[in-house]
Motif scaffolding. Structure first.
Motif, short mmCIF file in Angstrom:
data_model
loop_
_atom_site.label_atom_id
_atom_site.label_comp_id
_atom_site.label_asym_id
_atom_site.label_seq_id
_atom_site.Cartn_x
_atom_site.Cartn_y
_atom_site.Cartn_z
N VAL A 59 78.60 11.93 -54.41
CA VAL A 59 77.45 11.53 -53.35
C VAL A 59 77.77 10.13 -53.22
O VAL A 59 77.92 9.76 -51.99
CB VAL A 59 76.17 11.96 -53.38
N LEU A 60 77.50 9.42 -54.17
CA LEU A 60 77.59 8.07 -54.28
C LEU A 60 79.02 7.66 -53.46
O LEU A 60 79.20 6.67 -52.62
CB LEU A 60 77.58 7.33 -55.54
N ALA A 61 80.11 8.36 -53.86
CA ALA A 61 81.49 7.93 -53.45
C ALA A 61 81.73 8.04 -52.04
O ALA A 61 82.15 7.26 -51.36
CB ALA A 61 82.58 8.76 -54.16
N VAL A 62 81.13 9.37 -51.64
CA VAL A 62 81.02 9.65 -49.95
C VAL A 62 80.31 8.66 -49.09
O VAL A 62 80.59 8.19 -48.39
CB VAL A 62 80.44 11.08 -49.92
N LEU A 63 79.10 8.18 -49.88
CA LEU A 63 78.43 7.16 -49.19
C LEU A 63 79.17 5.98 -48.94
O LEU A 63 78.92 5.07 -48.08
CB LEU A 63 76.88 6.84 -49.73
N LEU A 64 79.77 5.56 -49.88
CA LEU A 64 80.48 4.39 -49.97
C LEU A 64 81.73 4.23 -48.93
O LEU A 64 81.75 3.22 -48.22
CB LEU A 64 81.06 3.78 -51.53
N VAL A 65 82.52 5.43 -49.12
CA VAL A 65 83.53 5.67 -47.91
C VAL A 65 82.88 5.54 -46.68
O VAL A 65 83.41 4.99 -45.66
CB VAL A 65 84.15 6.98 -48.26
N GLY A 66 81.85 6.41 -46.27
CA GLY A 66 81.04 6.37 -45.05
C GLY A 66 80.83 4.82 -44.58
O GLY A 66 80.98 4.41 -43.38
N LEU A 67 80.04 4.06 -45.63
CA LEU A 67 79.91 2.63 -45.28
C LEU A 67 80.88 1.79 -44.90
O LEU A 67 80.80 1.20 -43.99
CB LEU A 67 79.03 2.00 -46.35
N VAL A 68 82.09 2.01 -45.46
CA VAL A 68 83.34 1.36 -45.20
C VAL A 68 83.53 1.56 -43.90
O VAL A 68 84.31 0.81 -42.95
CB VAL A 68 84.44 1.49 -46.26
N LEU A 69 83.95 2.92 -43.67
CA LEU A 69 84.19 3.29 -42.26
C LEU A 69 83.60 3.11 -41.18
O LEU A 69 84.05 2.71 -40.06
CB LEU A 69 84.39 5.02 -42.20
#
Length: 288
Positions: A59-69
């Motif tokens: 979940v944390l990895a997905v959130l980080l990718v989402g924030l970057v995008l």
């Protein structure tokens, strides 16, 4: 001489200091400090705890990718799932497409201050996206934000009250259908200034969206963003969840795909009567 109560004398080993005890990696103990709890959570092999740890990490990895995008695109969500074949062969049903706010990094040949390069201009300047000249845009048909957005190519720009028949024929003579003049086309003269758009699929989307009645000319304010790149198949996860994709449980797939935005032929839908104005039933992308 020893102490009367048998306690340690000056020369006796006082025993281990409880603060020096090693962390028990098999489970939490009493009196553990927050730091020791965290270390135990990160290192323990206990099944339930390890599973929770992996889920939280994902979940944390997905959130980080989402924030970057989001930081790059300026949009949230920054991805759409293509749910119709209207952009074949350059986009396919089930593709996940990254969308960027159109003014963020506009092409040099963008029309005026819209941030969008049209197909007509792209042909002259060599600007290409997804296998053809011009930008592919995500827009709200007729400016209605409550409908599902459409992802089609911006072909050219028209001004309010403009007779755009000759321009339409110049760009794609087949896309005006059987119309022989402006009076024979819907939305001509243009009821408002905006982009004339079209799906790339020459089998299901032969006509301009504005000729088939899918939308009025797309005003710049109706544009959500420009498509930048696609990830094949990944959008099927989103479509499966909403039961609109080709692999959704309980749906029928004829090999054509799901309903196509702006499709103008009998293969436009599966078990559905096509109505160009029924955007919610004939949309081409869904926010992922």
């Amino acid at each position: 001489m020893s102490e009367p109560d048998g306690g340690p004398g000056p020369d006796r080993d006082p025993g281990p200091d409880p603060r020096d005890a090693a962390v028990d990696t098999d489970g939490p103990g009493d009196g553990r400090t927050p730091r020791e709890w965290v270390r135990w959570f990160l290192e323990t092999d206990r099944g339930v705890v390890a599973y929770v740890r992996e889920v939280l990490s994902s979940v944390l990895a997905v959130l980080l990718v989402g924030l970057v995008l989001f930081a790059v695109s300026g949009l949230w969500p920054p991805m759409v799932a293509v749910e119709s074949p209207s952009m074949n062969p350059h986009m396919k049903t089930g593709d996940l497409v990254f969308v960027m706010e159109e003014h963020r990094f506009p092409g040099r040949a963008a029309y005026d201050d819209t941030g969008v390069v049209t197909h007509r201009t792209g042909e002259r300047t060599g600007y290409r996206k997804f296998g053809m000249a011009g930008d592919v845009i995500v827009y709200e048909p007729d400016g209605n934000g409550r409908t599902t957005p459409i992802i089609h190519r911006a072909m050219f720009y028209v001004n309010e009250s403009e007779n755009w028949y000759d321009k339409a024929v110049e760009v794609d003579p087949e896309a005006v259908g059987s119309a022989g003049s402006c009076a024979a086309m819907e939305n001509c003269p243009a009821p408002n200034a905006g982009f004339i758009t079209k799906g790339d699929n020459e089998r299901t989307n032969r006509r301009y969206d504005q000729v088939s009645g899918l939308s009025d000319p797309v005003e710049p304010a109706w544009v959500v963003g420009t498509a930048e790149f696609r990830i094949p198949w990944l959008g099927n996860i989103r479509l499966w969840a909403s039961q609109t994709g080709p692999f959704a449980p309980g749906t029928v797939d004829s090999g054509v795909g799901t309903v196509s935005a702006g499709a103008t032929g009998p293969t436009a839908s599966v078990g559905t009567t096509f109505d160009a104005r029924s955007i919610s039933a004939n949309a081409s992308c869904a926010w992922a």
